[in-house]
Design an enzyme around this catalytic site. Structure first.
Site, PDB file in Angstrom:
ATOM      1  N   GLU A  83       3.281 -21.032  10.016  1.00 35.88           N
ATOM      2  CA  GLU A  83       2.122 -21.145   9.096  1.00 35.88           C
ATOM      3  C   GLU A  83       1.523 -19.761   8.806  1.00 35.88           C
ATOM      4  O   GLU A  83       0.311 -19.575   8.794  1.00 35.88           O
ATOM      5  CB  GLU A  83       1.090 -22.138   9.648  1.00 35.88           C
TER       6      GLU A  83
HETATM    7  C1  LIG Z   1       9.552 -24.281  15.260  1.00 37.53           C
HETATM    8  C2  LIG Z   1       9.337 -23.850  13.841  1.00 37.53           C
HETATM    9  C3  LIG Z   1       8.794 -24.755  12.938  1.00 37.53           C
HETATM   10  C4  LIG Z   1       8.628 -24.386  11.604  1.00 37.53           C
HETATM   11  N1  LIG Z   1       8.156 -25.313  10.701  1.00 37.53           N
HETATM   12  C5  LIG Z   1       8.158 -25.002   9.375  1.00 37.53           C
HETATM   13  C6  LIG Z   1       7.846 -26.006   8.390  1.00 37.53           C
HETATM   14  O1  LIG Z   1       7.527 -27.157   8.716  1.00 37.53           O
HETATM   15  N2  LIG Z   1       7.924 -25.656   7.092  1.00 37.53           N
HETATM   16  C7  LIG Z   1       8.271 -24.401   6.683  1.00 37.53           C
HETATM   17  O2  LIG Z   1       8.332 -24.166   5.490  1.00 37.53           O
HETATM   18  N3  LIG Z   1       8.560 -23.435   7.585  1.00 37.53           N
HETATM   19  C8  LIG Z   1       8.527 -23.706   8.914  1.00 37.53           C
HETATM   20  N4  LIG Z   1       8.846 -22.744   9.843  1.00 37.53           N
HETATM   21  C9  LIG Z   1       9.154 -21.393   9.389  1.00 37.53           C
HETATM   22  C10 LIG Z   1       8.038 -20.394   9.699  1.00 37.53           C
HETATM   23  O3  LIG Z   1       6.956 -20.634   8.876  1.00 37.53           O
HETATM   24  C11 LIG Z   1       8.639 -18.988   9.558  1.00 37.53           C
HETATM   25  O4  LIG Z   1       9.443 -18.777  10.701  1.00 37.53           O
HETATM   26  C12 LIG Z   1       7.589 -17.915   9.430  1.00 37.53           C
HETATM   27  O5  LIG Z   1       6.952 -18.002   8.189  1.00 37.53           O
HETATM   28  C13 LIG Z   1       8.152 -16.498   9.574  1.00 37.53           C
HETATM   29  O6  LIG Z   1       9.271 -16.314   8.783  1.00 37.53           O
HETATM   30  P1  LIG Z   1      10.620 -15.727   9.444  1.00 37.53           P
HETATM   31  O7  LIG Z   1      10.888 -16.506  10.667  1.00 37.53           O
HETATM   32  O8  LIG Z   1      11.665 -15.690   8.411  1.00 37.53           O
HETATM   33  O9  LIG Z   1      10.233 -14.263   9.890  1.00 37.53           O
HETATM   34  P2  LIG Z   1      10.281 -12.934   8.990  1.00 37.53           P
HETATM   35  O10 LIG Z   1       9.526 -13.140   7.736  1.00 37.53           O
HETATM   36  O11 LIG Z   1      11.687 -12.464   8.898  1.00 37.53           O
HETATM   37  O12 LIG Z   1       9.446 -11.936   9.900  1.00 37.53           O
HETATM   38  C14 LIG Z   1       9.992 -11.310  11.066  1.00 37.53           C
HETATM   39  C15 LIG Z   1       8.921 -10.398  11.660  1.00 37.53           C
HETATM   40  O13 LIG Z   1       8.574  -9.379  10.708  1.00 37.53           O
HETATM   41  C16 LIG Z   1       7.179  -9.421  10.422  1.00 37.53           C
HETATM   42  N5  LIG Z   1       6.988  -9.104   9.008  1.00 37.53           N
HETATM   43  C17 LIG Z   1       7.561  -9.701   7.939  1.00 37.53           C
HETATM   44  N6  LIG Z   1       7.118  -9.146   6.802  1.00 37.53           N
HETATM   45  C18 LIG Z   1       6.250  -8.175   7.155  1.00 37.53           C
HETATM   46  C19 LIG Z   1       5.434  -7.248   6.430  1.00 37.53           C
HETATM   47  N7  LIG Z   1       5.387  -7.232   5.099  1.00 37.53           N
HETATM   48  N8  LIG Z   1       4.674  -6.387   7.120  1.00 37.53           N
HETATM   49  C20 LIG Z   1       4.670  -6.395   8.486  1.00 37.53           C
HETATM   50  N9  LIG Z   1       5.384  -7.261   9.216  1.00 37.53           N
HETATM   51  C21 LIG Z   1       6.169  -8.140   8.561  1.00 37.53           C
HETATM   52  C22 LIG Z   1       6.751 -10.825  10.775  1.00 37.53           C
HETATM   53  O14 LIG Z   1       5.388 -10.904  11.073  1.00 37.53           O
HETATM   54  C23 LIG Z   1       7.632 -11.124  11.980  1.00 37.53           C
HETATM   55  O15 LIG Z   1       7.064 -10.583  13.141  1.00 37.53           O
HETATM   56  C24 LIG Z   1       8.985 -23.088  11.186  1.00 37.53           C
HETATM   57  C25 LIG Z   1       9.488 -22.172  12.118  1.00 37.53           C
HETATM   58  C26 LIG Z   1       9.683 -22.537  13.417  1.00 37.53           C
HETATM   59  C27 LIG Z   1      10.270 -21.545  14.378  1.00 37.53           C
END
Ligand SMILES: Cc1cc2nc3c(=O)[nH]c(=O)nc-3n(C[C@H](O)[C@H](O)[C@H](O)COP(=O)(O)OP(=O)(O)OC[C@H]3O[C@@H](n4cnc5c(N)ncnc54)[C@H](O)[C@@H]3O)c2cc1C
Length: 588
Positions: free
Chosen positions: A398
């Site tokens: 979220e």
């Molecule tokens: C158990 C679980 C349940 C989930 N449920 C849902 C759901 O119901 N619906 C849904 O749509 N999604 C869901 N998600 C997805 C979740 O919302 C994403 O994992 C989250 O938004 C982060 O995206 P990512 O994992 O691709 O990380 P990334 O975006 O790849 O980020 C990796 C790291 O880089 C950092 N980062 C990224 N961009 C920047 C920036 N511009 N500046 C500084 N730091 C940055 C992030 O903070 C993080 O620490 C779920 C994930 C999990 C693990």
């Protein structure tokens, strides 16, 4: 008139408490009195809380088994439906309980005291899965789906994340193309969707590249042709909650299932997350209350060196900090839910702050509860290790806490920057005359403090004498905050967007100010309504004092680091390590 009504009448709906801090203002009318739930809704809430206790308390062993297996059995989900837990935020006219955000957040809090996975199953449905329909759905869409969503015949899920698109939500690749009949053909894959394995109702975001915007939102049923879900994910925590991919292969979506306006999908996606944050916040508060209960009992019962470990200063320091953090998180989460219920137009920064603060407070609290339990804390036989595993995700989904910190800093500074630009245009030309322009934001802002102090600061009126020293801290640092906001904006202009070290500091000060003011507001109202004699109010006053002093030290450090810091060295070090691809030193 109840406190709550009195508060609603004076509440400023146009102004954001947190954004105003960037301008050196504290919107006092949005802090006092601290809101209290009254009347019929409170009674209904109490009934729901009682039935949650009755149903969940005896099931502790079941939750361990579900965690081990990584699944909630169908009969269990059916019992949650019978309890009405999928109906919490659905209006009564559509068969729901019709809770406000405050009651909903409180109900999720109660569920989280027993099991994080159950809380997530309910939260993913209500906080995000069906919220788009509630906020943006047409009457027909609501009539068609809400009764089934209330009974649990349909469970909701929110589908935004994709393999190539996490934090950068606008970059999704799933497409929706209109066919000759005006229906939509959806293609793409969503990943890590909570409730994915069993949801029947998906709020899906896809690229439509419309004139008004790139993304649109759709209501998709599992039964639609071309919709399927992947296998259940095996996770570190909240293992019993269902997570899977959702795949669209030429999925046919009726024209009537476009949610809100075409091209407004990104706005809808963010509005849903924003409005749903108090559910997650409530879950964090529930988790913390559970940790405090476990830790206080453990500390009393466990004897070492001939006495209860609760007698040791280092254990006292942990239990008191857990309590301060929980009180502070509860204060801000409830205040944000109240803003949302009362029609405050823009509470997105406050909501982001409540998510960051509550999720990090829970993480620290669960870790300390485990530490207090010592070796037992590490054993599966005890609840601690699962609580720690379960709450780790809150800082990731979220909106990651990094992205939300950037959001807090940049949204607040954007508004401040707009004021500065306006002043620049009107001839004050502060950008070319830093000395003359110094303090411009404060001078320009529409002051909301009410009494001028001898130091030239204005004073919060709602704060009683017992908390005057603490109020001074927030008054002083609000002004200091607007000063450094201005310094940074003048120094970097639009380039502030790329200055993440500075933005992080700004966000952290905004968090301390906002949460601290919520705590002061709550304790001031406690004193006003219950008097200050009782032990409970005395301890609440102590919490406000502890939080304020801790916040002062943190803010002081952040302010100083704006000018003197090691940012360049740290950036260069990170670049070096990333280019090396490993830690390159050894001692042999
Ligand atoms: C158990 C679980 C349940 C989930 N449920 C849902 C759901 O119901 N619906 C849904 O749509 N999604 C869901 N998600 C997805 C979740 O919302 C994403 O994992 C989250 O938004 C982060 O995206 P990512 O994992 O691709 O990380 P990334 O975006 O790849 O980020 C990796 C790291 O880089 C950092 N980062 C990224 N961009 C920047 C920036 N511009 N500046 C500084 N730091 C940055 C992030 O903070 C993080 O620490 C779920 C994930 C999990 C693990």
């Amino acid at each position: 008139m109840t406190d709550t009504q009195a508060n609603k009448n004076s509440l400023s709906k146009e102004a954001s408490l947190s954004k105003s801090l960037f301008l050196g203002n504290i919107i006092e009318e949005n802090l006092s009195p601290y809101p209290k739930l009254e009347g019929e809704e409170r009674e209904t809430l109490q009934m729901v809380l009682d039935s949650v206790d009755k149903f969940m308390e005896p099931r502790a062993e079941d939750y361990d088994a579900y965690d081990e297996k990584g699944e909630q059995p169908e009969e269990y989900i059916n019992s949650l439906k019978e309890l009405g837990l999928f109906a919490l935020i659905i209006p009564e006219e559509h068969g729901g309980i019709g809770f406000s955000n405050r009651s909903y957040s409180r109900a999720v809090q109660q569920i989280s005291r027993y099991d994080g996975s159950t809380s997530l199953t309910i939260g993913a449905h209500s906080s995000i899965g069906i919220r788009g329909l509630l906020l943006f759905g047409s009457d027909e869409q609501k009539k068609k789906y809400l009764p089934k969503l209330a009974s649990g015949e349909m469970i909701g899920a929110y589908c935004l994340t994709e393999p190539g698109s996490g934090s950068d939500a606008a970059s999704i690749k799933t497409t929706a193309v209109r066919d000759s009949d005006g229906n939509w053909i959806l293609n793409g894959e969503k990943i890590w969707i909570t409730n994915g394995p069993f949801a029947e109702f998906f709020t899906v975001f896809a690229k439509t590249d419309s004139e008004g915007g790139k993304l649109s939102a759709f209501i998709v049923e599992r039964s639609f042709e071309g919709v399927s879900t992947g296998p259940k994910e095996d996770k570190m925590g909240i293992r019993a909650s269902g997570t899977s991919s959702v795949i669209f292969s030429d999925a046919k979506i009726p024209a009537a299932n476009l949610l809100g306006e075409e091209g407004k999908g990104f706005k809808i996606a963010m509005a849903v997350l924003n409005s749903g944050r108090t559910g997650l916040g409530g879950g964090c508060v529930g988790g913390m209350k559970r940790c405090i209960k476990l830790a206080s009992r453990q500390a009393k019962d466990r004897k070492q060196f001939g006495q209860s470990i609760s007698e040791f200063g280092l254990i006292k320091s942990k239990i008191s900090q857990m309590t301060v953090d929980c009180f502070a998180a509860e204060s801000i989460v409830n205040l944000v839910a109240y803003y949302s219920d009362s029609g405050v137009e823009d509470y997105s920064v406050e909501a982001a702050i409540s998510k960051i603060f509550a999720t990090e407070a829970l993480w620290k609290t669960s870790n300390e509860a485990l530490q207090i339990a010592g070796g037992n804390g590490f054993m599966k036989e005890y609840p601690y290790e699962r609580i720690v595993r379960d709450c780790r995700i809150f800082m990731i989904f979220e909106g990651t806490n990094e992205i939300l910190r950037l959001y807090v800093a940049l949204s607040g500074m954007k508004q401040a920057g707009e004021y500065l630009k306006e002043i620049g245009k009107s001839g004050a030309n502060i950008f070319n005359d830093p000395i003359k322009g110094f303090g411009t934001l404060r001078g320009y802002a529409n002051k909301k403090f009410t009494q001028l102090t001898s130091l030239g600061r204005e004073r919060l009126e709602f704060v009683p004498d017992e908390l005057r020293e603490e109020a001074d801290i927030f008054e002083q640092y609000t002004l200091e905050f607007s000063r450094i906001t201005e310094v940074l904006l003048k120094r970097h202009g639009k380039n502030i967007i790329g200055k993440q070290f500075a933005s992080n500091r700004i966000a952290n000060i905004a968090i301390d100010l906002t949460v601290g003011l919520a705590v002061l507001s709550r304790v001031a109202t406690m004193i006003a309504t219950a008097g200050k004699e009782s032990e409970s109010v005395q301890q609440a006053i102590a919490i406000a004092k502890i939080f304020s002093q801790q916040a002062k030290r943190r803010m002081n450090q952040k302010v100083r680091r704006i000018e003197r810091n090691e940012d360049d060295a740290r950036k260069a070090l990170s670049d070096f390590i990333v280019s090396e691809g490993e830690y390159p030193w050894d001692t042999i």
